[in-house]
Design a protein around this motif. Sequence first.
Motif, PDB file in Angstrom:
ATOM      1  N   THR A  61       0.807  -1.222   0.000  1.00 49.23           N
ATOM      2  CA  THR A  61       0.000   0.000   0.000  1.00 49.23           C
ATOM      3  C   THR A  61       0.839   1.271   0.000  1.00 49.23           C
ATOM      4  O   THR A  61       0.624   2.174  -0.823  1.00 49.23           O
ATOM      5  N   GLU A  62       1.771   1.391   0.941  1.00 54.32           N
ATOM      6  CA  GLU A  62       2.539   2.632   1.051  1.00 54.32           C
ATOM      7  C   GLU A  62       3.306   2.925  -0.235  1.00 54.32           C
ATOM      8  O   GLU A  62       3.392   4.076  -0.672  1.00 54.32           O
ATOM      9  N   GLN A  63       3.857   1.883  -0.848  1.00 53.64           N
ATOM     10  CA  GLN A  63       4.614   2.090  -2.077  1.00 53.64           C
ATOM     11  C   GLN A  63       3.716   2.490  -3.246  1.00 53.64           C
ATOM     12  O   GLN A  63       4.096   3.322  -4.069  1.00 53.64           O
ATOM     13  N   LYS A  64       2.513   1.922  -3.313  1.00 54.96           N
ATOM     14  CA  LYS A  64       1.580   2.359  -4.356  1.00 54.96           C
ATOM     15  C   LYS A  64       1.246   3.835  -4.179  1.00 54.96           C
ATOM     16  O   LYS A  64       1.210   4.607  -5.152  1.00 54.96           O
ATOM     17  N   LEU A  65       0.982   4.227  -2.932  1.00 53.89           N
ATOM     18  CA  LEU A  65       0.672   5.634  -2.652  1.00 53.89           C
ATOM     19  C   LEU A  65       1.826   6.539  -3.100  1.00 53.89           C
ATOM     20  O   LEU A  65       1.610   7.566  -3.764  1.00 53.89           O
ATOM     21  N   LEU A  66       3.037   6.149  -2.755  1.00 52.76           N
ATOM     22  CA  LEU A  66       4.200   6.972  -3.104  1.00 52.76           C
ATOM     23  C   LEU A  66       4.424   7.012  -4.614  1.00 52.76           C
ATOM     24  O   LEU A  66       4.833   8.030  -5.171  1.00 52.76           O
ATOM     25  N   GLY A  67       4.158   5.891  -5.282  1.00 50.24           N
ATOM     26  CA  GLY A  67       4.299   5.865  -6.733  1.00 50.24           C
ATOM     27  C   GLY A  67       3.337   6.846  -7.397  1.00 50.24           C
ATOM     28  O   GLY A  67       3.716   7.612  -8.286  1.00 50.24           O
ATOM     29  N   TYR A  68       2.086   6.845  -6.947  1.00 50.60           N
ATOM     30  CA  TYR A  68       1.107   7.773  -7.530  1.00 50.60           C
ATOM     31  C   TYR A  68       1.443   9.217  -7.171  1.00 50.60           C
ATOM     32  O   TYR A  68       1.271  10.129  -7.998  1.00 50.60           O
ATOM     33  N   ILE A  69       1.900   9.459  -5.956  1.00 49.14           N
ATOM     34  CA  ILE A  69       2.313  10.817  -5.575  1.00 49.14           C
ATOM     35  C   ILE A  69       3.408  11.308  -6.521  1.00 49.14           C
ATOM     36  O   ILE A  69       3.378  12.449  -7.005  1.00 49.14           O
ATOM     37  N   ALA A  70       4.378  10.444  -6.804  1.00 52.55           N
ATOM     38  CA  ALA A  70       5.457  10.822  -7.719  1.00 52.55           C
ATOM     39  C   ALA A  70       4.917  11.102  -9.123  1.00 52.55           C
ATOM     40  O   ALA A  70       5.330  12.059  -9.793  1.00 52.55           O
ATOM     41  N   GLU A  71       3.988  10.263  -9.566  1.00 46.76           N
ATOM     42  CA  GLU A  71       3.428  10.461 -10.907  1.00 46.76           C
ATOM     43  C   GLU A  71       2.686  11.793 -11.010  1.00 46.76           C
ATOM     44  O   GLU A  71       2.844  12.535 -11.994  1.00 46.76           O
ATOM     45  N   PHE A  72       1.871  12.106 -10.011  1.00 46.66           N
ATOM     46  CA  PHE A  72       1.107  13.358 -10.061  1.00 46.66           C
ATOM     47  C   PHE A  72       2.048  14.570 -10.022  1.00 46.66           C
ATOM     48  O   PHE A  72       1.798  15.582 -10.681  1.00 46.66           O
ATOM     49  N   ALA A  73       3.129  14.465  -9.258  1.00 48.35           N
ATOM     50  CA  ALA A  73       4.094  15.566  -9.197  1.00 48.35           C
ATOM     51  C   ALA A  73       4.736  15.799 -10.566  1.00 48.35           C
ATOM     52  O   ALA A  73       4.875  16.946 -11.014  1.00 48.35           O
ATOM     53  N   LEU A  74       5.111  14.717 -11.244  1.00 48.72           N
ATOM     54  CA  LEU A  74       5.763  14.850 -12.552  1.00 48.72           C
ATOM     55  C   LEU A  74       4.799  15.350 -13.619  1.00 48.72           C
ATOM     56  O   LEU A  74       5.182  16.120 -14.500  1.00 48.72           O
ATOM     57  N   VAL A  75       3.545  14.899 -13.541  1.00 50.69           N
ATOM     58  CA  VAL A  75       2.539  15.395 -14.484  1.00 50.69           C
ATOM     59  C   VAL A  75       2.376  16.902 -14.317  1.00 50.69           C
ATOM     60  O   VAL A  75       2.326  17.657 -15.296  1.00 50.69           O
ATOM     61  N   ALA A  76       2.294  17.360 -13.068  1.00 46.94           N
ATOM     62  CA  ALA A  76       2.154  18.800 -12.818  1.00 46.94           C
ATOM     63  C   ALA A  76       3.362  19.565 -13.339  1.00 46.94           C
ATOM     64  O   ALA A  76       3.244  20.725 -13.748  1.00 46.94           O
ATOM     65  N   ALA A  77       4.524  18.910 -13.340  1.00 41.24           N
ATOM     66  CA  ALA A  77       5.744  19.557 -13.832  1.00 41.24           C
ATOM     67  C   ALA A  77       5.841  19.532 -15.351  1.00 41.24           C
ATOM     68  O   ALA A  77       6.780  20.097 -15.919  1.00 41.24           O
ATOM     69  N   GLY A  78       4.900  18.830 -16.014  1.00 40.74           N
ATOM     70  CA  GLY A  78       4.853  18.854 -17.472  1.00 40.74           C
ATOM     71  C   GLY A  78       5.403  17.624 -18.167  1.00 40.74           C
ATOM     72  O   GLY A  78       5.443  17.583 -19.402  1.00 40.74           O
ATOM     73  N   ALA A  79       5.812  16.613 -17.421  1.00 44.16           N
ATOM     74  CA  ALA A  79       6.368  15.405 -18.039  1.00 44.16           C
ATOM     75  C   ALA A  79       5.260  14.492 -18.548  1.00 44.16           C
ATOM     76  O   ALA A  79       4.118  14.547 -18.068  1.00 44.16           O
ATOM     77  N   ASN A  80       5.594  13.646 -19.523  1.00 46.34           N
ATOM     78  CA  ASN A  80       4.722  12.533 -19.902  1.00 46.34           C
ATOM     79  C   ASN A  80       5.084  11.361 -19.006  1.00 46.34           C
ATOM     80  O   ASN A  80       6.243  10.922 -19.009  1.00 46.34           O
ATOM     81  N   VAL A  81       4.138  10.861 -18.249  1.00 43.37           N
ATOM     82  CA  VAL A  81       4.442   9.880 -17.209  1.00 43.37           C
ATOM     83  C   VAL A  81       3.795   8.544 -17.542  1.00 43.37           C
ATOM     84  O   VAL A  81       2.622   8.484 -17.925  1.00 43.37           O
ATOM     85  N   ARG A  82       4.583   7.498 -17.392  1.00 42.30           N
ATOM     86  CA  ARG A  82       4.083   6.132 -17.535  1.00 42.30           C
ATOM     87  C   ARG A  82       4.053   5.473 -16.173  1.00 42.30           C
ATOM     88  O   ARG A  82       4.944   5.669 -15.338  1.00 42.30           O
ATOM     89  N   ASP A  83       3.018   4.677 -15.950  1.00 44.58           N
ATOM     90  CA  ASP A  83       2.777   4.056 -14.638  1.00 44.58           C
ATOM     91  C   ASP A  83       3.248   2.609 -14.642  1.00 44.58           C
ATOM     92  O   ASP A  83       2.708   1.769 -15.360  1.00 44.58           O
ATOM     93  N   LEU A  84       4.282   2.317 -13.823  1.00 40.03           N
ATOM     94  CA  LEU A  84       4.692   0.918 -13.595  1.00 40.03           C
ATOM     95  C   LEU A  84       4.731   0.644 -12.090  1.00 40.03           C
ATOM     96  O   LEU A  84       5.668   0.032 -11.586  1.00 40.03           O
ATOM     97  N   THR A  85       3.724   1.123 -11.384  1.00 41.78           N
ATOM     98  CA  THR A  85       3.617   0.824  -9.956  1.00 41.78           C
ATOM     99  C   THR A  85       3.144  -0.616  -9.773  1.00 41.78           C
ATOM    100  O   THR A  85       2.749  -1.286 -10.724  1.00 41.78           O
ATOM    101  N   ASN A  86       3.208  -1.066  -8.510  1.00 40.61           N
ATOM    102  CA  ASN A  86       2.690  -2.387  -8.140  1.00 40.61           C
ATOM    103  C   ASN A  86       3.523  -3.533  -8.721  1.00 40.61           C
ATOM    104  O   ASN A  86       2.994  -4.538  -9.178  1.00 40.61           O
ATOM    105  N   ILE A  87       4.853  -3.393  -8.713  1.00 37.24           N
ATOM    106  CA  ILE A  87       5.745  -4.479  -9.128  1.00 37.24           C
ATOM    107  C   ILE A  87       5.958  -5.411  -7.934  1.00 37.24           C
ATOM    108  O   ILE A  87       6.317  -4.966  -6.845  1.00 37.24           O
ATOM    109  N   THR A  88       5.751  -6.680  -8.136  1.00 39.21           N
ATOM    110  CA  THR A  88       5.815  -7.639  -7.035  1.00 39.21           C
ATOM    111  C   THR A  88       7.253  -7.937  -6.631  1.00 39.21           C
ATOM    112  O   THR A  88       8.053  -8.380  -7.445  1.00 39.21           O
ATOM    113  N   GLY A  89       7.568  -7.672  -5.381  1.00 38.95           N
ATOM    114  CA  GLY A  89       8.870  -8.035  -4.828  1.00 38.95           C
ATOM    115  C   GLY A  89       9.904  -6.942  -4.929  1.00 38.95           C
ATOM    116  O   GLY A  89      10.067  -6.314  -5.985  1.00 38.95           O
TER     117      GLY A  89
END
Length: 340
Positions: A61-89
């Motif tokens: 859970t905590e890592q998924k939250l942090l991954g999305y937080i990072a994605e939203f920050a980069l989107v706001a900064a103008g980057a094109n962001v790809r989501d590869l959160t939720n990698i097992t292990g």
Amino acid sequence: MTPRLSRRAFLAGAVAATATGLTGCGLSSGSAVPLPVAPGSIRPVPELRGVTLTVGSKEFTEQKLLGYIAEFALVAAGANVRDLTNITGSTSVRMAMVGGQIDLLYEYTGSSWISYNGMTEVIPDPVAQFEAVKKLDEQRNGITWTALSTGTDNTYAFALNRETARRLDVSTLSDMARVVREQPQEATFCVESEFASRNDGMPGVAEAYGFDLGNASLTNLSSGTIYTATAAGTTCNFGEVYATDGRIRALDLVVLADDRNFFPRYNLGMTLPVDLFERYPQIGDVFRPVSNRLNNDELMRMNAAVDVDGGDPADVARDWMVDQGFVTLPDGPDSEGSTG
């Protein structure tokens, strides 16, 4: 938080990942960011506009939250962001970073120091630990660190329910050691199986705090079950927990202070390849205010919103970013920008 890896377990996993190739981990090129956001206090950065970056996370859970937080920050900064959160292990996500499948990951200093780089010396000061692991990861792995969060520390801890804490008069691990020595019938522990045998787990705690494990009763349980068993206080008085888990607050557990600084620091920092950071040092400026605003209380509240209240990690992460003013909702008054 997920169980952490011993050095041996990490190396075994790394060898397996290398042998099969990372495609064997099921990694793809990533998908779009799950929710739209617009700039808030994070403004578009000209150097990042249109740059495609892939953000990864581990599967808990905590890592998924942090991954999305990072994605939203980069989107706001103008980057094109790809989501590869939720990698097992942890092994898989680390190999994905080293192998170039992901560009950015919120990581724990203790995980890299202990599990990935095999160090055993504990560095109590968060900044000194951060600088040491940054230097090591740059030299060995071509990965650098930026945007340290000194307010977060998802380290190991022991907890017990409030009535038992009052009855045994314990608030520190030194108090816990006193109970083991003087009241061995009360020295009942619920721990994960790996923690029971690791030098930086139960045997190390016993040595550091001066008690005989032979006077304690250890029950091996899964991570999630430990919280409910500790709250019930029937199987065990003391439970191994992770310091930012939302169930600590939801179950009104009392966390004991590590008054001899035995456990490593697990502070958060943003990790990325050295060459990427050299091309876009502005990434550090984007994440520094976000990391400064994160702390254990905020992480516990967000973790509980998912694990206790059933919220979706992407929704919880975006709500936090909006509440903090880092981003706005696209229909709001400051709605420029879009997801990548």
